[in-house]
Design a protein around this motif. Structure first.
Motif, mmCIF file in Angstrom:
data_model
loop_
_atom_site.group_PDB
_atom_site.id
_atom_site.type_symbol
_atom_site.label_atom_id
_atom_site.label_comp_id
_atom_site.label_asym_id
_atom_site.label_seq_id
_atom_site.Cartn_x
_atom_site.Cartn_y
_atom_site.Cartn_z
ATOM 1 N N ARG A 321 -30.690 35.821 -15.110
ATOM 2 C CA ARG A 321 -29.362 35.278 -15.425
ATOM 3 C C ARG A 321 -28.597 34.951 -14.140
ATOM 4 N NH1 ARG A 321 -28.099 38.819 -18.623
ATOM 5 N NH2 ARG A 321 -28.465 37.703 -20.568
ATOM 6 N N SER A 322 -28.683 35.819 -13.170
ATOM 7 C CA SER A 322 -28.017 35.576 -11.888
ATOM 8 C C SER A 322 -28.566 34.314 -11.219
ATOM 9 C CB SER A 322 -28.186 36.789 -10.977
ATOM 10 O OG SER A 322 -27.599 36.560 -9.722
ATOM 11 N N LEU A 323 -29.885 34.147 -11.285
ATOM 12 C CA LEU A 323 -30.507 32.949 -10.690
ATOM 13 C C LEU A 323 -30.042 31.686 -11.398
ATOM 14 C CD1 LEU A 323 -32.589 31.703 -8.767
ATOM 15 C CD2 LEU A 323 -34.339 32.139 -10.526
ATOM 16 N N GLN A 326 -26.489 30.844 -10.320
ATOM 17 C CA GLN A 326 -26.491 30.271 -8.967
ATOM 18 C C GLN A 326 -26.879 28.796 -8.998
ATOM 19 O OE1 GLN A 326 -28.836 32.563 -6.177
ATOM 20 N NE2 GLN A 326 -28.133 34.504 -7.080
ATOM 21 N N LYS A 327 -27.923 28.484 -9.768
ATOM 22 C CA LYS A 327 -28.407 27.108 -9.803
ATOM 23 C C LYS A 327 -27.420 26.170 -10.522
ATOM 24 C CE LYS A 327 -33.315 28.152 -9.324
ATOM 25 N NZ LYS A 327 -33.456 27.395 -8.059
ATOM 26 N N LEU A 328 -26.730 26.691 -11.549
ATOM 27 C CA LEU A 328 -25.767 25.869 -12.261
ATOM 28 C C LEU A 328 -24.551 25.545 -11.398
ATOM 29 C CD1 LEU A 328 -25.765 27.462 -15.826
ATOM 30 C CD2 LEU A 328 -26.594 25.187 -15.195
ATOM 31 N N GLN A 329 -24.277 26.361 -10.403
ATOM 32 C CA GLN A 329 -23.117 26.148 -9.555
ATOM 33 C C GLN A 329 -23.377 25.167 -8.408
ATOM 34 O OE1 GLN A 329 -22.255 30.220 -8.482
ATOM 35 N NE2 GLN A 329 -20.838 30.500 -10.185
ATOM 36 N N ARG A 330 -24.608 24.715 -8.305
ATOM 37 C CA ARG A 330 -24.927 23.768 -7.195
ATOM 38 C C ARG A 330 -24.554 22.350 -7.580
ATOM 39 N NH1 ARG A 330 -30.958 26.097 -5.617
ATOM 40 N NH2 ARG A 330 -30.230 28.109 -4.820
#
Length: 330
Positions: A321-323, A326-330
Motif C-alpha cells: 500500500r505504501s508503494l 508513493q507511485k500515485l503521487q508522482r
C-alpha cells in the motif's frame, strides 16, 4: 434456528444465493409485524436510541423507484434527517399509500441507531470467516424499488416485515445490466439503468440476456437470503410496511483493501491505452491475479518472493500500500 456449526456448513464457500425459509420467523420484530405494521413500529421505536435517521421521500411519479432524476443531475427523491418517531407516523399515515408516494430509510447501522435490536435478533455467525464482525443494518419503508446493484461484502438479508422480492444475477451479467455512473449513485453504489418494471429493450437490448441468466425469489416474513459477494440484486419491497435486517461481511482480511480502488486506478491508467497495450496488461493481470491458482513467483525461493508471497500477510500488504501511494503521487 441452526447453530453456528450448522449455519457455517450451509454457507461456507457458497458462491450462489441461498434462501433459508423461516430462519428468523420467531424473532420479536417478525412476530410483531405478523400482528400489524403498528405493532412492528411500536416495538422498533422501543429499540431506538432516539437519534434522527436519514429518510427519503419518493413522490408518486417515481412509483417507489429510488433512482436518478431525468437529466442525471441529481436523484428523484428528497432526503434528509427525520426524527424516527416522525418517520413511523408517516409510515402509518393512510394518505401516504393513497397518494402513491413512498418513504424509505436505507441502510442504518443498528449499533448506533437501534442498539436494543441486537440482543433478541442475532444469527449464529461465529464460525463463518469474518462474519462475527458483520456490519448489521436496518432498512425500513413503504413500497419501494431499489435498482439492481452489487456489493463487495457477503450479505445475509433477514426479511422481518412484509414481502420482499429479489431479482438476482451472477456477477458476469454486468455487461447486460447497463450500470450507470460510478462516482454518483443512489446509496453510493453504481446501479443498473434498466427500469425492471418497464424495460426499454430498444435502449437496453442485452437486458433480456440478463433476465435469462437471473432468477427471482420472494421472501416472506422470517425468511433469510444469503447473497454472495458481487451478485447483482434488484430489490422490491411489496407491502405497505417493509423491514429488512442485513449482515455485511468480507471473508478476507481488511488489510487487503477495497478491490474497487484497484478498478478505479485501472480505469485511470489502463482503460485508455491502445488496444494492443490493453491486451498486454490483460495477460499480466491474468497471470498475476485472475488465474484459478495465481502462480506468479512460485518458482522463487520464499525469501525472494516479496510482493508475490502467497498468502499476503499484513506487513507485506502495508508495504505494498505504501508503494502504491508513493507511485500515485508522482
Amino acid at each position: 434456528m441452526p447453530d453456528a456449526t450448522a449455519l457455517a456448513a450451509i454457507l461456507a464457500g457458497a458462491d450462489t444465493p441461498i434462501v433459508l425459509r423461516g430462519l428468523c420467523r420467531h424473532w420479536p420484530l417478525t412476530q410483531a409485524g405478523l400482528q400489524s405494521p403498528a405493532a412492528a413500529l411500536a416495538l422498533l421505536q422501543g429499540y431506538s436510541a432516539g437519534l434522527p435517521v436519514t429518510a427519503c421521500y419518493l413522490p408518486p411519479e417515481t412509483r417507489g423507484r429510488v433512482f436518478y432524476n431525468a437529466d442525471f443531475s441529481g436523484f428523484n427523491y428528497q432526503g434528509g434527517p427525520l426524527p424516527f418517531a416522525d418517520l413511523c407516523k408517516r409510515l402509518l399515515d393512510p394518505t401516504l399509500t393513497q397518494s402513491g408516494a413512498s418513504i424509505y430509510m436505507g441502510s442504518t447501522e443498528i449499533g448506533q441507531y437501534f442498539p436494543g435490536i441486537r440482543e433478541q435478533h442475532q444469527l449464529p455467525l461465529d464460525l463463518l470467516p469474518g462474519a462475527a464482525q458483520a456490519l448489521v443494518s436496518i432498512w425500513l419503508g413503504s413500497k419501494s424499488r431499489i435498482a439492481a446493484h452489487y456489493d463487495f461484502p457477503h450479505n445475509l438479508a433477514c426479511n422481518l416485515v412484509g414481502q420482499r422480492r429479489f431479482t438476482l444475477f451472477p456477477p458476469e451479467q454486468v455487461v447486460n445490466l447497463y450500470p450507470g455512473p460510478m462516482e454518483f449513485a443512489p446509496g453510493g453504489q453504481d446501479v443498473s439503468l434498466v427500469d425492471f418494471a418497464a424495460p426499454d429493450y430498444s435502449r437496453f437490448p442485452r437486458f433480456s440476456q440478463a433476465l435469462a441468466a437471473g432468477f427471482q425469489v420472494t421472501l416472506e416474513p422470517g425468511d433469510v437470503l444469503f447473497m454472495p459477494s458481487m451478485w447483482w440484486h434488484h430489490v422490491e419491497a411489496l407491502d405497505e410496511l417493509n423491514l429488512l435486517l442485513t449482515h455485511w461481511w468480507r471473508d478476507t482480511p481488511a488489510y487487503l483493501g477495497r478491490p474497487n480502488n484497484a478498478l478505479l486506478n485501472a480505469m485511470l491508467s489502463i482503460r485508455h491505452l491502445p488496444k494492443a497495450q490493453r491486451k498486454a496488461w490483460q495477460a499480466l493481470f491474468d497471470y498475476y491475479i485472475f488465474a484459478d491458482e495465481p502462480s506468479g513467483g512460485a518458482e522463487l525461493p520464499p525469501a525472494a518472493q516479496g510482493l508475490l508471497r502467497q498468502p499476503l500477510d499484513e506487513a507485506t500488504a502495508r508495504a505494498l500500500r505504501s508503494l502504491i501511494i508513493q507511485k500515485l503521487q508522482r
